[in-house]
Design a protein around this motif. Structure first.
Motif, PDB file in Angstrom:
ATOM      1  N   UNK A 199       0.823  -1.210   0.000  1.00 66.09           N
ATOM      2  CA  UNK A 199       0.000   0.000   0.000  1.00 66.09           C
ATOM      3  C   UNK A 199       0.857   1.260   0.000  1.00 66.09           C
ATOM      4  N   UNK A 200       2.033   1.190   0.609  1.00 62.38           N
ATOM      5  CA  UNK A 200       2.932   2.331   0.647  1.00 62.38           C
ATOM      6  C   UNK A 200       4.365   1.846   0.759  1.00 62.38           C
ATOM      7  N   UNK A 201       5.294   2.759   0.559  1.00 54.10           N
ATOM      8  CA  UNK A 201       6.705   2.399   0.623  1.00 54.10           C
ATOM      9  C   UNK A 201       7.241   2.615   2.033  1.00 54.10           C
ATOM     10  N   UNK A 202       8.284   1.901   2.358  1.00 52.17           N
ATOM     11  CA  UNK A 202       8.925   2.034   3.656  1.00 52.17           C
ATOM     12  C   UNK A 202       9.384   3.473   3.876  1.00 52.17           C
ATOM     13  N   UNK A 203       9.864   4.105   2.825  1.00 55.66           N
ATOM     14  CA  UNK A 203      10.337   5.490   2.917  1.00 55.66           C
ATOM     15  C   UNK A 203       9.224   6.439   3.340  1.00 55.66           C
ATOM     16  N   UNK A 204       7.987   6.134   2.940  1.00 57.17           N
ATOM     17  CA  UNK A 204       6.852   7.000   3.257  1.00 57.17           C
ATOM     18  C   UNK A 204       6.207   6.690   4.602  1.00 57.17           C
ATOM     19  N   UNK A 205       6.641   5.629   5.264  1.00 55.65           N
ATOM     20  CA  UNK A 205       6.035   5.214   6.533  1.00 55.65           C
ATOM     21  C   UNK A 205       6.568   6.072   7.679  1.00 55.65           C
ATOM     22  N   UNK A 206       5.660   6.622   8.486  1.00 59.34           N
ATOM     23  CA  UNK A 206       6.013   7.472   9.623  1.00 59.34           C
ATOM     24  C   UNK A 206       5.488   6.849  10.917  1.00 59.34           C
ATOM     25  N   UNK A 207       6.320   6.771  11.952  1.00 57.56           N
ATOM     26  CA  UNK A 207       5.874   6.185  13.223  1.00 57.56           C
ATOM     27  C   UNK A 207       4.633   6.854  13.792  1.00 57.56           C
ATOM     28  N   UNK A 208       4.525   8.164  13.638  1.00 56.03           N
ATOM     29  CA  UNK A 208       3.381   8.876  14.216  1.00 56.03           C
ATOM     30  C   UNK A 208       2.074   8.563  13.493  1.00 56.03           C
ATOM     31  N   UNK A 209       2.157   7.915  12.346  1.00 50.24           N
ATOM     32  CA  UNK A 209       0.954   7.554  11.594  1.00 50.24           C
ATOM     33  C   UNK A 209       0.624   6.075  11.727  1.00 50.24           C
TER      34      UNK A 209
END
Length: 198
Positions: free
Chosen positions: A55-65
């Motif tokens: 669904x998304x890339x690791x680079x776009x993943x944010x802990x706060x989300x």
């Protein structure tokens, strides 16, 4: 507002059986499960031959989300450094106070990253992690699954215990229902079915 989105890492050779209880029951209790891969638009294939499009890339993943990052085992964890970015992302999550759950080979990836050096943890067997040369061997715990603060670990034969720790950590069930859930799926206790569905 607290997020109800859980992120499941997917990569070629991921062990699809290790996270099924976790993701299914999180989804059934109101969480959204999104898959995360290294690259966008490229499907990956599990050990069992299931294809998944992240669904998304690791680079776009944010802990706060995220409420939790789940790292399944995979042959690739022990075949080089291709999955090392996932271990680095786990370190980022833990640093931000966002939980991480790792099972099977993913625990070795975390060991190589130094994430297990100061946290109680488990895996397949202690000498599997010792072979990584990590500094946390004294904190290795012989158990089905271990939770230490924001980190959950388990060995490859314990997907139900792994799910129990995840469901408990995220509050998917209260203590009584979680106990019933575990007795039903781990121990095949028929009495637990009625307790779980009461």
């Amino acid at each position: 507002m607290e997020t109800k989105t859980v992120h499941l890492a997917v990569y070629d050779t991921f062990a699809d059986w290790e996270t099924g209880h976790s993701t299914a029951w999180l989804a059934r209790t109101g969480f959204t499960v999104r898959t995360v891969g290294l690259t966008a638009g490229r499907p990956v294939t599990s050990i069992g031959g299931l294809r998944a499009l992240p669904d998304l890339t690791l680079e776009d993943l944010r802990p706060e989300e995220s409420a939790l990052l789940i790292l399944p085992g995979a042959d690739l964890w022990d075949a080089g450094d291709e999955l090392a970015p996932f271990a680095r992302k786990a370190r980022e999550f833990l640093g931000a106070g966002t939980p991480v759950a790792a099972i099977c080979g993913a625990t070795a990836g975390l060991a190589r990253e130094g994430v297990l050096d100061d946290r109680r943890h488990t895996s397949a067997v202690s000498f599997y992690l010792a072979a990584t040369g990590y500094a946390g061997i004294s904190l290795y715990t012989e158990a089905d699954a271990v939770t230490d603060g924001d980190l959950i670990t388990a060995g490859p034969t314990e997907p139900v215990a792994f799910a129990r720790e995840i469901l408990g950590r995220l509050g998917a069930f209260d203590a009584a229902k979680l106990d019933a859930w575990f007795r039903l799926f781990h121990d095949s206790d028929p009495a637990a079915f009625e307790e779980l569905n009461a």
